[in-house]
Design a protein around this motif. Sequence first.
Motif, PDB file in Angstrom:
ATOM      1  N   ALA A 213       0.846  -1.176   0.159  1.00 14.22           N
ATOM      2  CA  ALA A 213      -0.043  -0.025   0.100  1.00 14.22           C
ATOM      3  C   ALA A 213       0.765   1.197  -0.007  1.00 14.22           C
ATOM      4  O   ALA A 213       0.372   2.390  -0.318  1.00 14.22           O
ATOM      5  CB  ALA A 213      -0.964  -0.056   1.166  1.00 14.22           C
ATOM      6  N   LYS A 214       2.356   1.098   0.204  1.00 12.97           N
ATOM      7  CA  LYS A 214       2.956   2.248   0.341  1.00 12.97           C
ATOM      8  C   LYS A 214       3.789   2.534  -0.826  1.00 12.97           C
ATOM      9  O   LYS A 214       4.198   3.564  -1.211  1.00 12.97           O
ATOM     10  CB  LYS A 214       3.846   2.225   1.575  1.00 12.97           C
TER      11      LYS A 214
ATOM     12  N   ILE B 201       6.883   9.291   9.333  1.00  8.93           N
ATOM     13  CA  ILE B 201       6.921   8.236   8.334  1.00  8.93           C
ATOM     14  C   ILE B 201       6.461   6.993   9.465  1.00  8.93           C
ATOM     15  O   ILE B 201       6.968   6.666  10.523  1.00  8.93           O
ATOM     16  CB  ILE B 201       8.300   7.587   7.855  1.00  8.93           C
ATOM     17  N   ALA B 202       5.693   6.202   9.137  1.00 11.30           N
ATOM     18  CA  ALA B 202       5.225   5.033   9.684  1.00 11.30           C
ATOM     19  C   ALA B 202       5.908   3.806   9.659  1.00 11.30           C
ATOM     20  O   ALA B 202       6.646   3.652   8.993  1.00 11.30           O
ATOM     21  CB  ALA B 202       3.595   4.744   9.175  1.00 11.30           C
ATOM     22  N   LEU B 203       5.949   3.216  11.010  1.00  7.97           N
ATOM     23  CA  LEU B 203       6.472   2.126  11.283  1.00  7.97           C
ATOM     24  C   LEU B 203       6.372   0.797   9.937  1.00  7.97           C
ATOM     25  O   LEU B 203       7.140   0.348   9.742  1.00  7.97           O
ATOM     26  CB  LEU B 203       6.392   1.549  12.494  1.00  7.97           C
ATOM     27  N   SER B 204       4.945   0.864   9.677  1.00  6.77           N
ATOM     28  CA  SER B 204       4.643  -0.026   8.765  1.00  6.77           C
ATOM     29  C   SER B 204       5.309   0.194   7.447  1.00  6.77           C
ATOM     30  O   SER B 204       5.517  -0.770   6.644  1.00  6.77           O
ATOM     31  CB  SER B 204       3.080  -0.122   8.468  1.00  6.77           C
ATOM     32  N   THR B 205       5.307   1.421   7.179  1.00 10.08           N
ATOM     33  CA  THR B 205       6.196   1.890   5.923  1.00 10.08           C
ATOM     34  C   THR B 205       7.435   1.384   5.781  1.00 10.08           C
ATOM     35  O   THR B 205       8.159   0.679   4.744  1.00 10.08           O
ATOM     36  CB  THR B 205       6.093   3.251   5.534  1.00 10.08           C
TER      37      THR B 205
ATOM     38  N   LEU C  89      12.202   7.511  -1.470  1.00 15.41           N
ATOM     39  CA  LEU C  89      10.946   6.762  -1.535  1.00 15.41           C
ATOM     40  C   LEU C  89      10.226   6.730  -0.097  1.00 15.41           C
ATOM     41  O   LEU C  89       9.132   6.642  -0.061  1.00 15.41           O
ATOM     42  CB  LEU C  89      11.557   5.265  -1.326  1.00 15.41           C
ATOM     43  N   LEU C  90      10.969   6.888   0.991  1.00 19.87           N
ATOM     44  CA  LEU C  90      10.329   7.061   2.256  1.00 19.87           C
ATOM     45  C   LEU C  90       9.646   8.322   2.406  1.00 19.87           C
ATOM     46  O   LEU C  90       8.358   8.492   2.948  1.00 19.87           O
ATOM     47  CB  LEU C  90      11.079   7.091   3.355  1.00 19.87           C
TER      48      LEU C  90
END
Length: 517
Positions: free
Chosen positions: A250-251, A404-408, A390-391
Motif C-alpha cells: 500500500a506504500k 513516516i509510519a513503522l509499517s512503511t 521513497l520514504l
Amino acid sequence: MTETAANVAEIREAEGTVSGGGNSGIVGGKGESDLPEGWARATLGELGVEVQPGFASGKHNRDGNGVLHLRPMNITRRGVIDISDARFIEDESERRVQHGDILFNNTNSPALVGKTAWVNSDEPLAYSNHMTRLRPPVGIDSQFLAIQLHTLWSNGYFKAVLNNHVNQASVPRKALLETTIAIPPLPEQHRIVAKLNEQLAHVESGVASLEAAVILRRSLRDSLLDRYVLGRGEGPAPESLQTITQHKSAKFNYRLLPPLPRGWHWRIAKDICPLITSGATPQASLMHSGSGEIPFLKVYNINKQGEVDFSIRPTFVDRPIHEGKLKKSRILPGDVLTNIVGPPLGKSAVVPDTHEEWNINQAIVAFRAGGEILPDWLRFVLLSPYVINLLVATARATAGQFNIALSTCRELPIPVPPMPVQERLCGYLRSELSRLDLLNREVDVIASMPDGLRTALLHAAFTGTLVPQDPADEPASALLDRIRAQRSAAASAKSTRRRTPRTSKSAGDPGQGELPL
C-alpha cells in the motif's frame, strides 16, 4: 580572497584581537582620547539626523501593483536590502526612501532590532512602521553612517537600549537619537566606504565560492551513495525485480523500482530483517541526563556522518523501565537506526558496541539485519537519497513536520547484492565517505572565516586603520562646529517667527471697512 586575507592579517597584527560582542572600541564609545587624529564623536541628535518612521499596511500584493513596501525581513543580517520577498501596496503618500537614505529596523525580535541598510535604489520605495528613515546632514556620508549603525547592531549595542514588548522589541526614537557615532573627516569617510566596498566584495565572492562548494559536496555524497547502493554503472538485470514484484504494498509500487545488476535482488525489509521496531519516549521523570544504566538514543545522537554520537546530551533510563515500558524498543550493537520524524529525514547509523544494550525514542526506527545483509550495507542503503526519497514520498506532513509510519519501514524495498559484493562495496564506501568527511571539515573551517574577515575589516574602518589619513583633510570638529551653528541659527529663526506678533490693521483701513449692503 588572497588580497583581503592579507589586508586583514595586517589589520589584526596592528589592532590585536577584535571583540565579538558588547560596545567596545571606537564605535559607540564615549571619550575623545581614543579617536584617531582629526576624528570626532557626536550623537545622531547632535548631528541633526532627520528621523522619519514609515507606515503600516495590511493590503500587500505580490503582483507588482503599486509601490514596493519594505519590511524588517528585507534588511539582511549583513546590512543590505534584499527584495527577494517583495510586497507591494497601493499608496499615494509621499513617505518614501530614496537613493542615499538609511533604513533602520526599529521593531523586531530583540536579536534583530537595529539592523540597518543603505538604500541603493533608483526608484523611491515605501517602508513599514517598523522601519525608520534616516537622513544625515551635509558632511556625513550616508553609507558610512549606515555601515556604522549596522556594526553597532552586530556588536549588540541596541540590545542594551531597546524596549521589550510581547514577542518583540523596539528601539525608541529618543534612544536612537542618543546613539553616539565616530566621525572622521568627510574625505576619509569616502575613502573608508570605498575601501570597505572593495574588500567586502572580495569576501562575498569567497562566500559565493564556499556556498558552491557546499552544494557540490552534498551532490558528491549523494551521487556516490546512489551509484553504489543501486549498482549503477553495471548492466541492469530485469530478474532482480522478480521476487519483489510478486508482492503488493500500500506504500510502494515495487514495479517502478529500477533493475539492479545481475546477482542483485530487491527485497522487502521485513523479509530480511527479523526485527524492525520503533521507540517510545517515557515521561521526563524516568529519564536521566549524563549517567545511568541504559543509554537512551534520540535523533540528535545520530550525526551527519552516519554515526551514533552519544557525547551529545546523553540520556539514560533505568533497567526496569528498559525491560518494562520500553521493552519493545530494546536494541543491540549492530542494529541499524534511521529517523522517521523530520526534517531532515535520512539520518542513519549502526549501533556501536560501547554498551551491551540501548533504547530509542519514538522518532527512531531500528532494523536488525538478518543473514542476507550486512548492517553496514543496510546503513548505506538507508543513507541513499533514492531510498530516502521513497520514504519521504509516503510521509505525512503535520505543521511542517514529516512522519513516516513503522509499517512503511517494514515494507521498504532494499537492494541486496551478493555478500562478497556487499563487503567490497561497504569497504569502498567507508573509504570514500571518510575522504568526503575530511573535505567537509576543511570546508567548514574555511566557511567560518568570512565572519571574522568582515569583523576585522569593520573594526579597522572605525578605528582609523583601514585607509591612510590625510593631514590636509578638514578635521571633523570643524564639520561639527558648522552643523551646530546651522542648527542654532535655524532654531533662532524658528523661535523669532513664533515670537513676532501679528499686526492688526487700523479701523480706518479701507480693507477693514463694512461690507456694502
